[in-house]
Scaffold this active site. Structure first.
Site, PDB file in Angstrom:
ATOM      1  N   VAL A 244       0.832  -1.204   0.000  1.00  0.00           N
ATOM      2  CA  VAL A 244       0.000   0.000   0.000  1.00  0.00           C
ATOM      3  C   VAL A 244       0.870   1.259   0.000  1.00  0.00           C
ATOM      4  O   VAL A 244       0.541   2.255  -0.642  1.00  0.00           O
ATOM      5  CB  VAL A 244      -0.960   0.004   1.217  1.00  0.00           C
ATOM      6  CG1 VAL A 244      -1.746   1.316   1.291  1.00  0.00           C
ATOM      7  CG2 VAL A 244      -1.914  -1.180   1.146  1.00  0.00           C
ATOM      8  N   CYS A 245       1.990   1.198   0.702  1.00  0.00           N
ATOM      9  CA  CYS A 245       2.857   2.374   0.881  1.00  0.00           C
ATOM     10  C   CYS A 245       3.233   3.067  -0.436  1.00  0.00           C
ATOM     11  O   CYS A 245       3.111   4.292  -0.535  1.00  0.00           O
ATOM     12  CB  CYS A 245       4.105   2.001   1.664  1.00  0.00           C
ATOM     13  SG  CYS A 245       3.758   1.317   3.298  1.00  0.00           S
ATOM     14  N   PRO A 246       3.673   2.335  -1.465  1.00  0.00           N
ATOM     15  CA  PRO A 246       4.055   3.054  -2.687  1.00  0.00           C
ATOM     16  C   PRO A 246       2.879   3.756  -3.367  1.00  0.00           C
ATOM     17  O   PRO A 246       3.067   4.809  -3.969  1.00  0.00           O
ATOM     18  CB  PRO A 246       4.663   1.980  -3.587  1.00  0.00           C
ATOM     19  CG  PRO A 246       4.344   0.678  -2.971  1.00  0.00           C
ATOM     20  CD  PRO A 246       3.999   0.914  -1.540  1.00  0.00           C
TER      21      PRO A 246
END
Length: 193
Positions: A52-54
């Site tokens: 999810v972070c990117p």
């Protein structure tokens, strides 16, 4: 966790990977003193090279020009090192769009200061904090691991926080957008909205 709203930014020193454009970057020391005097976003995420972070960081990178135009600097923060941030920036199409400082918090000082370090994991929660020029936290948002944030909504919240700071007798109602009507809190409004 206690609420962080209204609390003052605590001292920190961290090394950041600071993109300089065209796939290049440099390492730079960032302190709480560098933050004061401007609006700032601290954008915590669990780890580099994840899922999810990117998507969140790319979304935030796409709003960076709007945030800079509002006098706001962005600091992404994870417990990875600045070396890891550099490697991720050089190898990921999404992360290569970032132009804001990526703080390494491997000693967990910043994550502990904002009370988002996960017990026993060494990772930060998915959390966002907006700090005003006096170093006071005005907005916070924490989501679960699988729930990504929306940078457009962050921009809206910062505009509202900046409006209220500039107009202390006014408040911004739900879904307020720049230029829309605000409210002047008073006893006359109680029960009428």
């Amino acid at each position: 966790m206690t609420t962080m709203i209204g609390k003052e930014l605590k001292p920190f020193v961290a090394t950041a990977f600071k993109p300089t454009g065209a796939g290049k970057g440099e390492f730079a020391e960032i302190t709480d003193g560098d933050v004061r005097g401007n609006w700032a976003v601290f954008f915590f995420y669990p780890a580099d090279f994840t899922f999810v972070c990117p998507t969140e960081l790319e979304d935030l990178a796409e709003q960076y020009d709007a945030l800079k135009a509002m006098g706001t600097e962005v600091y992404s923060v994870s417990t990875d090192t600045h070396f890891s941030h550099k490697a991720w920036h050089e190898t990921s199409d999404k992360i290569s769009k970032i132009r804001f400082p990526m703080l390494g918090d491997q000693n967990h000082t910043i994550s502990n200061n904002f009370e988002v370090l996960r017990d026993g994991q060494g990772l930060a929660d998915r959390a966002t904090f907006v700090v005003d020029p006096d170093g006071i936290i005005q907005v916070m948002e924490i989501t679960s691991e699988g729930v990504g944030r929306n940078a457009s909504e962050l921009v809206r919240k910062i505009k509202a926080a900046q409006y209220v700071r500039a107009n202390p007798s006014q408040v911004c109602p739900a879904k307020w957008e720049e230029g829309e009507e605000t409210l002047a809190p008073s006893l006359d409004l109680v029960g009428k909205l």
